[in-house]
Scaffold this motif. Structure first.
Motif, mmCIF file in Angstrom:
data_model
loop_
_atom_site.group_PDB
_atom_site.id
_atom_site.type_symbol
_atom_site.label_atom_id
_atom_site.label_comp_id
_atom_site.label_asym_id
_atom_site.label_seq_id
_atom_site.Cartn_x
_atom_site.Cartn_y
_atom_site.Cartn_z
ATOM 1 N N UNK A 25 0.866 -1.188 0.000
ATOM 2 C CA UNK A 25 0.000 0.000 0.000
ATOM 3 C C UNK A 25 0.893 1.226 0.000
ATOM 4 N N UNK A 26 0.504 2.254 -0.773
ATOM 5 C CA UNK A 26 1.208 3.528 -0.710
ATOM 6 C C UNK A 26 0.181 4.645 -0.637
ATOM 7 N N UNK A 27 0.384 5.548 0.292
ATOM 8 C CA UNK A 27 -0.500 6.703 0.467
ATOM 9 C C UNK A 27 0.305 7.963 0.171
ATOM 10 N N UNK A 28 -0.149 8.741 -0.815
ATOM 11 C CA UNK A 28 0.583 9.930 -1.261
ATOM 12 C C UNK A 28 -0.163 11.165 -0.768
ATOM 13 N N UNK A 29 0.353 11.793 0.277
ATOM 14 C CA UNK A 29 -0.257 13.005 0.818
ATOM 15 C C UNK A 29 0.387 14.269 0.267
ATOM 16 N N UNK A 30 1.626 14.151 -0.200
ATOM 17 C CA UNK A 30 2.330 15.280 -0.791
ATOM 18 C C UNK A 30 2.269 15.216 -2.301
ATOM 19 N N UNK A 31 3.427 15.372 -2.946
ATOM 20 C CA UNK A 31 3.511 15.326 -4.404
ATOM 21 C C UNK A 31 4.518 14.252 -4.802
ATOM 22 N N UNK A 32 4.137 13.413 -5.752
ATOM 23 C CA UNK A 32 5.067 12.431 -6.308
ATOM 24 C C UNK A 32 5.274 12.732 -7.781
ATOM 25 N N UNK A 33 6.542 12.805 -8.175
ATOM 26 C CA UNK A 33 6.896 13.015 -9.571
ATOM 27 C C UNK A 33 7.634 11.790 -10.091
#
Length: 221
Positions: A192-200
């Motif tokens: 599982x991955x939770x992206x709360x910021x920004x992923x590029x």
């Protein structure tokens, strides 16, 4: 005149055919008054004939729209135009399809069906749709974090991670809201991955984010 209509599953395809006497107003009292849309299939009226139908609702409604739908197949063309809403009581001289509604106290919508104007498009159906929220204020608030307050990170840098090593297969990864992380290596299959910021994604590398579940609160670029 009025009659009670029992609760109906919106997807069971049930409908009613009701003979109405013109020059009368009718009230349809829904037992379960939380409806989203209703289609009225109507026959032709003589020019001076009219029927007013009032329907109740109980849910929060900010707006109604009525549109003229398709005409029967034996007629040419269609007139899918928006019908006129008025903030007053209806009049027998109003064009067919004119409607009014009240969402403050009594919670009802009334629509006039008549032979005015006299044309082939009065024979067909009218769609009435309710909106629980209507207008610009209904758009979801932007949740994308501001890049001015983000700390730049790279996935391949071991110092990025609290454990001092890159995430491994089956792990849960949470990207904080104050991170702007660049994915520059292919990941193992995460649980599982939770992206709360920004992923590029690094545009100079061929990389893949592998995970059974991906939950994006922030933004993926």
């Amino acid at each position: 005149e009025s009659w009670e209509v029992p609760s109906v599953n919106a997807y069971d395809g049930r409908s009613w055919a009701v003979p109405l006497v013109t020059q009368h107003s009718y009230s349809v009292n829904w037992e379960d008054a939380n409806w989203n849309s209703i289609k009225l299939e109507i026959d032709t009226f003589e020019k001076d004939q009219w029927v007013e139908i009032t329907m109740n609702f109980s849910s929060h409604v900010e707006h109604f729209e009525a549109t003229r739908g398709e005409t029967p197949k034996n007629l040419n063309g269609s007139d899918p135009t928006f019908l006129k809403s008025v903030n007053r009581s209806l009049s027998a001289s109003d064009p067919s399809g004119t409607y009014t509604w009240n969402n403050k106290t009594e919670k009802f919508i009334s629509i006039l069906l008549s032979g005015n104007p006299q044309n082939e498009f009065q024979f067909g159906d009218i769609q009435v749709k309710s909106y629980g929220c209507y207008g610009a204020h209904c758009k979801p608030k932007e949740t994308t974090p501001s890049s001015k307050n983000l700390t730049e990170k790279r996935w391949s840098n071991k110092e990025t991670w609290e454990s001092g090593k890159l995430p491994e297969e089956g792990e849960v990864v949470v990207i904080p809201s104050d991170w702007e992380i660049t994915l520059d290596v292919e990941t193992p299959v995460l649980a599982y991955i939770e992206i709360n910021g920004v992923m590029k994604f690094d545009t100079n590398s061929s990389v893949t984010l592998n995970s059974y579940w991906v939950f994006v609160r922030g933004q993926v670029l």
